[in-house]
Design a protein around this motif. Structure first.
Motif, PDB file in Angstrom:
ATOM      1  N   ASN A  78       0.780  -1.240   0.000  1.00 51.32           N
ATOM      2  CA  ASN A  78       0.000   0.000   0.000  1.00 51.32           C
ATOM      3  C   ASN A  78       0.809   1.285   0.000  1.00 51.32           C
ATOM      4  O   ASN A  78       0.229   2.377   0.038  1.00 51.32           O
ATOM      5  CB  ASN A  78      -1.018   0.000   1.149  1.00 51.32           C
ATOM      6  CG  ASN A  78      -0.389   0.148   2.514  1.00 51.32           C
ATOM      7  OD1 ASN A  78       0.811   0.373   2.641  1.00 51.32           O
ATOM      8  ND2 ASN A  78      -1.196   0.028   3.545  1.00 51.32           N
ATOM      9  N   ALA A 210      -0.462   5.973  -8.944  1.00 57.22           N
ATOM     10  CA  ALA A 210      -1.852   5.562  -8.739  1.00 57.22           C
ATOM     11  C   ALA A 210      -2.708   6.794  -8.450  1.00 57.22           C
ATOM     12  O   ALA A 210      -2.240   7.927  -8.539  1.00 57.22           O
ATOM     13  CB  ALA A 210      -1.925   4.571  -7.585  1.00 57.22           C
ATOM     14  N   GLY A 214       0.364   3.694  -3.019  1.00 59.24           N
ATOM     15  CA  GLY A 214       0.610   2.336  -3.471  1.00 59.24           C
ATOM     16  C   GLY A 214       2.099   2.094  -3.587  1.00 59.24           C
ATOM     17  O   GLY A 214       2.896   3.034  -3.632  1.00 59.24           O
ATOM     18  N   LEU A 251      -2.342  -3.429  -1.475  1.00 64.84           N
ATOM     19  CA  LEU A 251      -2.812  -2.523  -2.514  1.00 64.84           C
ATOM     20  C   LEU A 251      -4.211  -2.963  -2.924  1.00 64.84           C
ATOM     21  O   LEU A 251      -4.474  -4.161  -3.056  1.00 64.84           O
ATOM     22  CB  LEU A 251      -1.883  -2.573  -3.724  1.00 64.84           C
ATOM     23  CG  LEU A 251      -2.183  -1.580  -4.857  1.00 64.84           C
ATOM     24  CD1 LEU A 251      -1.842  -0.164  -4.438  1.00 64.84           C
ATOM     25  CD2 LEU A 251      -1.406  -1.959  -6.122  1.00 64.84           C
ATOM     26  N   GLN A 255      -6.767   0.608  -7.340  1.00 65.45           N
ATOM     27  CA  GLN A 255      -5.464   1.176  -7.678  1.00 65.45           C
ATOM     28  C   GLN A 255      -4.714   0.281  -8.660  1.00 65.45           C
ATOM     29  O   GLN A 255      -4.055   0.768  -9.586  1.00 65.45           O
ATOM     30  CB  GLN A 255      -4.640   1.392  -6.407  1.00 65.45           C
ATOM     31  CG  GLN A 255      -5.247   2.344  -5.397  1.00 65.45           C
ATOM     32  CD  GLN A 255      -5.521   3.727  -5.966  1.00 65.45           C
ATOM     33  OE1 GLN A 255      -4.940   4.125  -6.978  1.00 65.45           O
ATOM     34  NE2 GLN A 255      -6.403   4.466  -5.318  1.00 65.45           N
TER      35      GLN A 255
END
Length: 389
Positions: A78, A210, A214, A251, A255
């Protein structure tokens, strides 16, 4: 426009100057406008699927990005900072270990080392440049050193072969911070290509960005990729079976779907950046008070930003702001002088090269959507500046 994560507010030292009209530092609306139809379809596909985490979009993006980089595995997480931290943990780096990091970098490089439980140990940039090299790394190795994190800063790769040789002799892991180098090439291979272990960020302002945070780690090591997949998902391979102590760094599918659309344009957009960098060099090369960034003959630079150097940085930034040209300083407070690392015991003057870069670098507008007219406005504004005596 965009800031680095945690960037300064407008008006603060190092903050982007915000003209009412003119040339933005980075236009984040233009990429969506160019790819609107594809992005809208991708997002709609996810929203209609009912699968929002660890689904087919993640699997497809991981496969596509690994293939793009020239390696076997990609593990999407993430954020770029989490990518670095989890990669260090997957490599076995932790409490009691030292990790060599650049003195000149965004703070996330250091933060990730600290979050893994290790101690960041700064290495100064080589010569008059912005990147660390093998000689600096060799001089900093001690019995506590476990890894080195070279940063491919501003889109230019570090010279990896000599650094890897030093790391091999000392038994060190090499984890590349490629947060600003999507698509860059080192001696003909993309950054992240096997045998690299490299961490990327997909923050919106990156070359591959993104629409939120991310990150990802790429590797040719199946076992390492497996550990990373557990670390991003509560230490689990299967639901309710937790093998490691870890948190959540997944993630999401939206995205991943957006990144798949943008990945198809990455090389084209990097080529536009390179053309703009060439235009800046042609237009500003004769100014004796300004030092321009360069690319080594073995590197393919992707120009994440275009940082120029001058001892008149603040005066130049003010002049450009008055002309409607937005700029940003990378990075105006060296990491060792930030309150976050006050306990590291590195006072002002201890890392002079990093401190000088912090005082002299100014990034001009850079991106794949800078128009010809905007580029000329930047050139005119810089050329009209008269350095104070």
């Amino acid at each position: 426009m965009t800031l680095e994560p945690g960037g300064a507010a407008a008006g603060a030292p190092g903050a982007p100057r915000r003209p009412g009209a003119g040339v933005p530092f980075l236009d984040l609306q233009a990429p969506y406008a160019e790819l609107r139809a594809g992005i809208d379809r991708a997002v709609s596909r996810v929203l209609s699927s009912g699968r929002y985490l660890l689904g087919p979009e993640i699997e497809a993006f991981e496969s596509e990005f690994a293939g793009y980089c020239g390696t076997a595995y990609c593990v999407a997480v993430n954020s770029g900072c989490d990518a670095l931290e989890l990669a260090l943990r997957a490599l076995g780096v932790g409490p009691g270990d030292d990790v060599l990091v650049p003195s000149h970098t965004f703070i996330a490089t250091w933060i990730a080392v600290s979050a893994a439980g290790a101690r960041p140990v700064p290495v100064e940039p080589a010569g008059g440049g912005t990147l660390i090299d093998a000689a600096g790394v060799e001089a900093a190795v001690t019995p506590r050193t476990r890894a080195v994190v070279p940063v491919h800063l501003y889109g230019h790769p570090v010279d990896l072969d000599p650094l890897r040789e030093v790391a091999h002799r000392h038994g060190l892991h090499v984890l590349e911070d490629a947060a600003q180098a999507h698509g860059a090439r080192y001696r003909g291979q993309r950054v992240g290509a096997a045998p690299s272990v490299a961490a990327f960020s997909f923050y919106p302002g990156k070359n591959l960005g993104a629409m939120g945070d991310g990150g990802a780690v790429v590797t040719a090591d199946a076992e390492l990729a497996g550990r990373l997949r557990m670390l991003r998902n509560y230490g689990s391979r299967a639901k309710y079976r937790h093998e490691l102590r870890s948190g959540n760094s997944r993630l999401d599918e939206v995205q991943a779907a957006v990144l798949r659309v943008k990945l198809a344009r990455l090389d084209e957009w990097n080529a536009r950046r390179a053309r703009l960098a060439g235009r800046y060099r042609a237009g500003l090369g004769g100014l004796d008070w300004l030092r321009l960034p360069e690319a080594a003959p073995w590197a393919e630079h992707v120009w994440h930003v275009y940082p120029v150097r001058t001892r008149h940085r603040d005066a130049l930034a003010g002049h450009l702001a008055e002309a409607g040209v937005q700029t940003l300083s990378h990075y105006p407070v060296p990491v060792h002088l930030s309150p976050a690392y006050a306990s590291a015991g590195l006072p002002a003057g201890s890392l002079p090269r990093a401190e000088r870069l912090a005082a002299e670098l100014l990034s001009l507008p850079m991106g794949p959507h800078v128009t010809d007219g905007q580029a000329e406005a930047v050139l005119d504004a810089v050329r009209s500046f008269r350095p104070p005596e």
